[in-house]
Each structure stands twice: as C-alpha cells, then as structure tokens.
Scaffold this motif. Structure first.
Motif, PDB file in Angstrom:
ATOM      1  N   SER A 113      -5.638  -5.871 -13.012  1.00 27.76           N
ATOM      2  CA  SER A 113      -6.009  -4.528 -12.581  1.00 27.76           C
ATOM      3  C   SER A 113      -7.365  -4.850 -11.508  1.00 27.76           C
ATOM      4  O   SER A 113      -7.666  -4.005 -10.707  1.00 27.76           O
ATOM      5  N   GLY A 114      -8.038  -6.041 -11.503  1.00 28.27           N
ATOM      6  CA  GLY A 114      -9.142  -6.085 -10.864  1.00 28.27           C
ATOM      7  C   GLY A 114     -10.522  -5.757 -11.706  1.00 28.27           C
ATOM      8  O   GLY A 114     -11.683  -5.941 -11.320  1.00 28.27           O
TER       9      GLY A 114
ATOM     10  N   CYS B 127      -4.504 -10.100  -8.576  1.00 26.46           N
ATOM     11  CA  CYS B 127      -4.941  -8.659  -8.875  1.00 26.46           C
ATOM     12  C   CYS B 127      -4.253  -7.693  -7.881  1.00 26.46           C
ATOM     13  O   CYS B 127      -4.147  -8.106  -6.717  1.00 26.46           O
ATOM     14  N   LEU B 128      -3.960  -6.480  -8.300  1.00 30.33           N
ATOM     15  CA  LEU B 128      -3.486  -5.416  -7.344  1.00 30.33           C
ATOM     16  C   LEU B 128      -4.741  -5.069  -6.389  1.00 30.33           C
ATOM     17  O   LEU B 128      -5.965  -5.290  -6.723  1.00 30.33           O
ATOM     18  N   THR B 129      -4.254  -4.687  -5.251  1.00 35.07           N
ATOM     19  CA  THR B 129      -5.484  -4.790  -4.266  1.00 35.07           C
ATOM     20  C   THR B 129      -5.539  -3.410  -3.701  1.00 35.07           C
ATOM     21  O   THR B 129      -6.663  -3.145  -3.408  1.00 35.07           O
ATOM     22  N   ASN B 130      -4.803  -2.378  -3.684  1.00 29.15           N
ATOM     23  CA  ASN B 130      -4.786  -0.990  -3.386  1.00 29.15           C
ATOM     24  C   ASN B 130      -5.052  -0.040  -4.283  1.00 29.15           C
ATOM     25  O   ASN B 130      -5.549   1.052  -3.919  1.00 29.15           O
ATOM     26  N   PHE B 131      -4.231  -0.127  -5.310  1.00 31.48           N
ATOM     27  CA  PHE B 131      -4.277   1.169  -6.386  1.00 31.48           C
ATOM     28  C   PHE B 131      -4.877   0.751  -7.776  1.00 31.48           C
ATOM     29  O   PHE B 131      -4.643  -0.391  -8.239  1.00 31.48           O
ATOM     30  N   ASP B 132      -5.493   1.784  -8.338  1.00 29.30           N
ATOM     31  CA  ASP B 132      -6.090   1.716  -9.617  1.00 29.30           C
ATOM     32  C   ASP B 132      -5.036   2.498 -10.550  1.00 29.30           C
ATOM     33  O   ASP B 132      -4.949   3.597 -10.411  1.00 29.30           O
TER      34      ASP B 132
ATOM     35  N   ASP C 153       2.071   4.025  -2.104  1.00 29.72           N
ATOM     36  CA  ASP C 153       1.742   4.747  -3.589  1.00 29.72           C
ATOM     37  C   ASP C 153       2.875   5.389  -4.013  1.00 29.72           C
ATOM     38  O   ASP C 153       3.301   5.330  -5.048  1.00 29.72           O
TER      39      ASP C 153
ATOM     40  N   GLU D  80     -13.276  -6.092 -14.209  1.00 29.36           N
ATOM     41  CA  GLU D  80     -13.923  -7.297 -14.814  1.00 29.36           C
ATOM     42  C   GLU D  80     -13.797  -7.481 -16.274  1.00 29.36           C
ATOM     43  O   GLU D  80     -13.207  -8.867 -16.511  1.00 29.36           O
TER      44      GLU D  80
ATOM     45  N   ASN E  78       0.947  -1.150   0.092  1.00 31.43           N
ATOM     46  CA  ASN E  78       0.023   0.234  -0.072  1.00 31.43           C
ATOM     47  C   ASN E  78       0.755   1.111  -0.028  1.00 31.43           C
ATOM     48  O   ASN E  78       0.648   2.360   0.659  1.00 31.43           O
TER      49      ASN E  78
END
Lengths: 394, 31
Positions: free
Chosen positions: A111-112, A128-133, A65, A114, A63
């Motif tokens: 990316s998470g 998939c990434l958990t915290n950031f877009d 950034d 769909e 987490n």
C-alpha cells in the motif's frame, strides 16, 4: 524472424496486464471455474490472490481508477458467487478464505503505508501501488473475509456435529472400562463401535483432514489456530450439553472415558503444534464435568474441593451432574440431597448464569493479523493450466 | 521508501451490501 528473447525475471516488474474486455474471462477462469481439487492443487498457496493483486498493480500503474474499481468489485462479487454456489464444500470455502486473506495482505503490504512495509525487501517497496489508496477496499475485503470465516465454521460444524456425541460420549474408547453396567441402566453401546457409528478416531481423522486442507491452501497460521479453537469449542460444548441431558452419561466410568478422549484431543493439538491456539482451554467445562463424575461426593471437604475445582461450570451445571450421577454398582450410593444442598449453599455467592447448556452455536470473533509475504512478485509465473493466456507479465 | 511526488488518491469503495446489490442486478440483467 522476431527472436523471442526470454526476459530474465529481473526485467519483470511484478505486474500483469490484461485488456478491460478480458476482465470477465479473468474472473471466470481464476475464480468461478477454478476447482480447489483440480488445477488449484498444484498452485503455489495464494497464487490466485497474487495474480489478482498483480493485475490491480498494473491498473494502478496505468492510473486507471475505473479499471481498479471494476476489477476489485468483480473479484469480490466473484468470490461471493462461488461461495453461494459451493459454500457447503469445506475445500472451496477454505481455499477462498485463504486467498481473500492473502489478497488483503498484499493490498496492505504494497500500500505504501510505512506500518505495512517493515518486512518488505527494497524490491518489494518499489512494487508499492503508485496512484491509489485502496484502504476502503481493504475494509470491504476484511468484511468479506469475516463472512467467509463464518461460513467455514458452519461447514465444519455440519461435518463434525454427527460425530461428537457418538465419538466423545457413547463409544467406549477404552474398552471394557465400564464393564460393570451402571445399575438399572441398559449398557448403550458395545465396546467395539458398531458399523456406522463414529468413534473418537473418526473425530481425530476429520480434524486431520481439515487441518491438512487449510495448510495446503496456505491459510495464515494465526487463522488456522482460530479455526481449530472454534472446532474444539464446538466439540466441548456439544459433548457437555449431551452429558447434562443424559442420565446414562453421568457415571464414574463415563468420566474416565471423557478424560481419556480429551487427552487424545490434546495430544492432537500437541502433534500439530497448536497448544497456543486456545483450543484446549475451550474444553475446560467438559474436563471439569468429567472430573466431577470421578471425585468423591460425600463430605463437606468433598463439597469444598468441588467448588474450588469447578470454576468453569455454572452452579446449575454442577447440580445437574450431581443429580444425574448414577453409581457404578449397588455398593456405591447416589449423591445425597443434603450434599447437593451444601454445594448450592457454598456457591450462592457466585451469581453465575442460571443457564444450564452451553451455547454450541457461539462463534468467536475472528481477526486477520497482517501477514506479509516474502514472495517476489516478479518471479511469479502463471501456469498454463489456469487458462489465462490473455494476460501478459510486465 | 522513495520520496513520493504526490499523495495516492483514496478510491471510495462501495460496501459489501452495495456490491451484493450490484451482483443481484447483474444476475437479473444477464439472460
């Protein structure tokens, strides 16, 4: 003694941990100093991209950034730096175009979102990434990929350019077909290529080299198709432009030579399973000009046939070829002025461009269709040859 | 996909041009 129990792949989570202060070393070893002809030859295609992405994954997992931003910015700037330094080398540009695209696909695939997860295994979905877009960084990477693609086109154009006129027009691939010298013109080249001139084989060998390098780098098949289409467009446009400017190239036998050469290029496309790339269609103006050199040019019926056949040529181009046409021997007449008038009359409604030459510098817009990978991140190992011992598999 | 607890945070990205500036100033700073 601490027993070093080798962890099974199932224990790894497909991430790579590194210290913040080691980021410059990571970029130096993985991007700036990596030679596509060196250690990179033995890497799995796209390995640098997977390694960078697995580092991003760990920074996301923390987490952190700042760590994510710094790594992405350094990665992008590192690729730009190496392309500034070695941007005229086809292998370097192809290598980093392939890896930039693979990195972009990873950022999408994990990316998470769909829409990008349809082809993922359940294990991949866990990664998939958990915290950031990172959607905005994906856009920047896509812009970078476009820049690299355009650089690749410039590089291959500089390599192909010297070969095209000699190989497609001047060299007599079918020896002796123009055995009869066009009247009033000195035959330009012997039937056997002189030392140092390029032949059609030179062009095909170069196409093979480009194609095998791109495949070796794991470039997306859809992107390879776009590169090949662009190459064929350049070959067709440069050949046609020279034909339109050179009287000695406008004869029946040259028409025959060009058609044969085009058939060899089409054969190459078939061999490489690239018939759906759109490359063949880019040669249509040249194909029609070659046919125009070979068809009859006397009667109204001939004029009608020419107008139907030459839908990929402008009126200016058709008229120019007819004006330059040189009969093969004294028994054949030149194209009459009245016949050319007939053609112009029949085509006056076409309202096509008055332009004579094709834009040989035109670059087709490039797209990077999403291409997810089945590779399981947790199985990826880092070869010692990359000098990344300071990174830890997690 | 597992139900997410909280939405991912969108990281604002500089444009390529802004990154280029960073790169240039970095190169100027470095000896």
């Amino acid at each position: 003694h601490p027993v070093n129990i080798p962890r099974k792949e199932k224990d790894f989570q497909g991430m790579l941990e590194y210290k913040k202060e080691d980021e410059p070393k990571l970029i130096k070893n993985l991007i700036l100093d990596l030679k596509p002809r060196g250690v990179a030859v033995n890497l799995i295609p796209g390995l640098p991209a997977y390694i960078l992405f697995m580092c991003v994954r760990h920074a996301d997992y923390l987490n952190d950034d700042q760590k994510v931003r710094s790594l992405l910015t350094s990665t992008i700037n590192g690729i730009k730096k190496i392309l500034k330094k070695r941007g005229d080398d086809f292998e370097t540009v192809s290598f980093w175009l392939s890896n930039t695209c693979r990195f972009l696909h990873c950022l999408k695939q994990y990316s998470g979102e769909e829409g990008f997860m349809k082809h993922n295994t359940s294990r991949q979905n866990e990664h998939c990434l958990t915290n950031f877009d990172l959607a905005e960084y994906r856009q920047v990477l896509s812009d970078l990929a476009i820049q690299i693609y355009q650089q690749l086109v410039r590089v291959l154009e500089n390599i192909l350019q010297p070969m095209i006129v000699s190989g497609m027009l001047e060299h007599e691939t079918i020896q002796g077909v123009s055995g009869v010298k066009p009247t009033g013109l000195r035959k330009r080249t012997s039937s056997i290529a002189d030392e140092g001139t390029y032949t059609l084989d030179s062009i095909i060998r170069q196409l093979n080299t480009f194609h095998s390098i791109m495949c070796q780098h794991g470039m997306d098949p859809e992107l390879i198709k776009q590169v090949v289409k662009q190459m064929f467009y350049i070959i067709g446009a440069v050949t046609l432009n020279n034909l339109l400017l050179r009287k000695d190239m406008c004869s029946w036998s040259k028409g025959m030579q060009i058609r044969y050469n085009v058939s060899q290029l089409e054969e190459w496309l078939r061999d490489k399973n690239l018939m759906t790339s759109g490359a063949k269609e880019t040669l249509e103006p040249l194909i029609q000009a070659a046919q125009l050199l070979q068809v009859k040019k006397k009667t109204d019926e001939d004029a009608e046939a020419i107008c139907c056949m030459c839908n990929a040529l402008t009126t200016a181009q058709i008229v120019k070829v007819l004006n330059l046409y040189t009969p093969v021997n004294e028994f054949e007449e030149r194209v009459s002025v009245s016949f050319i008038r007939t053609i112009q009359m029949r085509m006056r409604d076409r309202k096509d461009s008055p332009q004579l030459l094709m834009d040989a510098k035109h670059i087709f817009p490039v797209t990077f269709p999403f291409n997810p990978s089945s590779l399981a991140l947790e199985t990826i190992q880092i070869p010692a040859s990359l000098g990344l011992g300071f990174i830890t598999r997690v | 996909p597992t139900q997410r607890q909280r939405p991912r945070v969108l990281l604002k990205a500089p444009t390529l041009a802004e990154m280029e500036e960073m790169l240039t100033s970095e190169e100027e700073d470095s000896p």
